[in-house]
Scaffold this active site. Structure first.
Site, PDB file in Angstrom:
ATOM      1  N   TYR A  25       0.819  -1.212   0.000  1.00 59.55           N
ATOM      2  CA  TYR A  25       0.000   0.000   0.000  1.00 59.55           C
ATOM      3  C   TYR A  25       0.862   1.275   0.000  1.00 59.55           C
ATOM      4  CZ  TYR A  25      -4.488   2.413   0.806  1.00 59.55           C
ATOM      5  OH  TYR A  25      -5.606   3.184   0.691  1.00 59.55           O
ATOM      6  N   GLU A  65       2.019   6.545  -7.054  1.00 58.25           N
ATOM      7  CA  GLU A  65       0.974   7.457  -7.515  1.00 58.25           C
ATOM      8  C   GLU A  65       1.392   8.917  -7.316  1.00 58.25           C
ATOM      9  OE1 GLU A  65      -2.720   6.422  -5.609  1.00 58.25           O
ATOM     10  OE2 GLU A  65      -2.416   4.287  -5.990  1.00 58.25           O
TER      11      GLU A  65
END
Length: 242
Positions: A164, A171
Site C-alpha cells: 500500500y 501514484e
C-alpha cells in the site's frame, strides 16, 4: 385466529424464500464478478511480464496494456453499487475513495499525459495494483465459494502493509512528474474570461489531490490494519459512532 396465524406463517415463509432467492442471486453475481476481475488482472500481470521479457525494458509497457487496464479499472465502479445496495458489508465512502482515486490516476493522469507513461513511478504503482488486485479478488472468490486457502487469506491481510505505501508513493511521484506538463499545456483548465464566468486550474487541482493523500492515506491504511487484526487475530473492533 387459526386462519390469521396460518396466513402470517405463509407470508413469513414467502418473505424468507424471497430473501434466500435474493441472497443466492447476489452470491452468484459476486462470485462471477470476482472470478472475472481475478482473471482480468491475471491477464494484465501476464501481459506486463511478457512485455518485459521480450523487450527488456519498461518503456512502452503502459501503452501495451492501457486498454485492458482502463477496462478492468473502470468496471470496478460496480463495487460502489455493491456497497450502496448492501450486497457487501463495506463502507461506500471507503470503497468510493479507493475506486475513484484509481480511475482518476488511470484516465486523468497516466492516460491523458502521454509524456509520463514511461516513467518508472507508473510501473511501480501498476505492479503494486496488479499484485494487490489478484490477491484481493481471488480472496473474495474463494471466500464466496467457502474454500479459502490460508495462504490467500494471509496474503490479503499482510501484503498490503508493504504494498500500500509503495503504491501510494508511485501514484504521488507520477502526479508530481505530471505537474510541469500540465502547467505548460494548461490541459483541462478553464480560463477567464468565458461566458460561464468560471475558472478551473488543473495544475492547482493536482496539487490539492496530492495534499489530500495526507489525511486520506492514514485513514485507509489504519482501516486495513483494523481489518487485519479482526480477521487474522479475531479481535473485536468497536467502531466509534460518527
Amino acid at each position: 385466529m387459526a386462519s390469521s396465524e396460518e396466513d402470517g406463517s405463509v407470508e413469513e415463509k414467502e418473505n424468507n424464500n424471497k430473501k434466500k432467492s435474493k441472497s443466492a442471486l447476489a452470491i452468484a453475481w459476486l462470485t462471477f464478478y470476482n472470478i472475472a476481475m481475478t482473471a482480468g488482472w491475471l491477464v494484465l500481470a501476464i501481459a506486463m511480464l511478457r512485455f518485459y521479457i521480450q523487450k527488456g525494458t519498461h518503456v512502452g509497457l503502459y501503452r501495451s496494456i492501457s486498454r485492458t487496464l482502463k477496462f478492468f479499472q473502470t468496471v470496478a465502479l460496480v463495487e460502489i453499487i455493491h456497497c450502496a445496495v448492501g450486497m457487501v458489508r463495506t463502507s461506500v465512502i471507503v470503497t468510493g475513495v479507493q475506486v475513484c482515486s484509481r480511475i482518476f490516476m488511470v484516465w486523468f493522469i497516466t492516460n491523458s499525459i502521454k509524456q509520463i507513461q514511461n516513467e518508472e513511478s507508473v510501473i511501480l504503482f501498476l505492479v503494486v495494483w496488479t499484485v494487490t488486485e489478484i490477491t484481493r479478488y481471488s480472496f473474495y472468490t474463494f471466500n464466496l465459494l467457502k474454500h479459502l486457502p490460508y495462504f490467500i487469506k494471509w496474503a490479503r491481510y499482510n501484503m498490503f502493509i508493504i504494498m500500500y505505501p509503495i503504491g501510494v508513493a508511485g501514484e504521488l511521484m507520477t502526479i508530481y512528474t505530471a505537474l510541469p506538463y500540465v502547467r505548460r499545456s494548461g490541459m483541462l483548465s478553464v480560463r477567464l474570461p468565458n461566458k460561464y464566468n468560471v475558472s478551473f486550474d488543473y495544475y492547482i487541482f493536482l496539487i490539492i489531490v496530492m495534499l489530500s493523500y495526507i489525511p486520506l492515506f492514514p485513514q485507509l491504511y489504519f482501516h486495513m490494519l483494523r481489518q487485519r487484526r479482526k480477521v487474522l487475530h479475531g479481535e473485536v473492533i468497536v467502531e466509534k459512532d460518527e
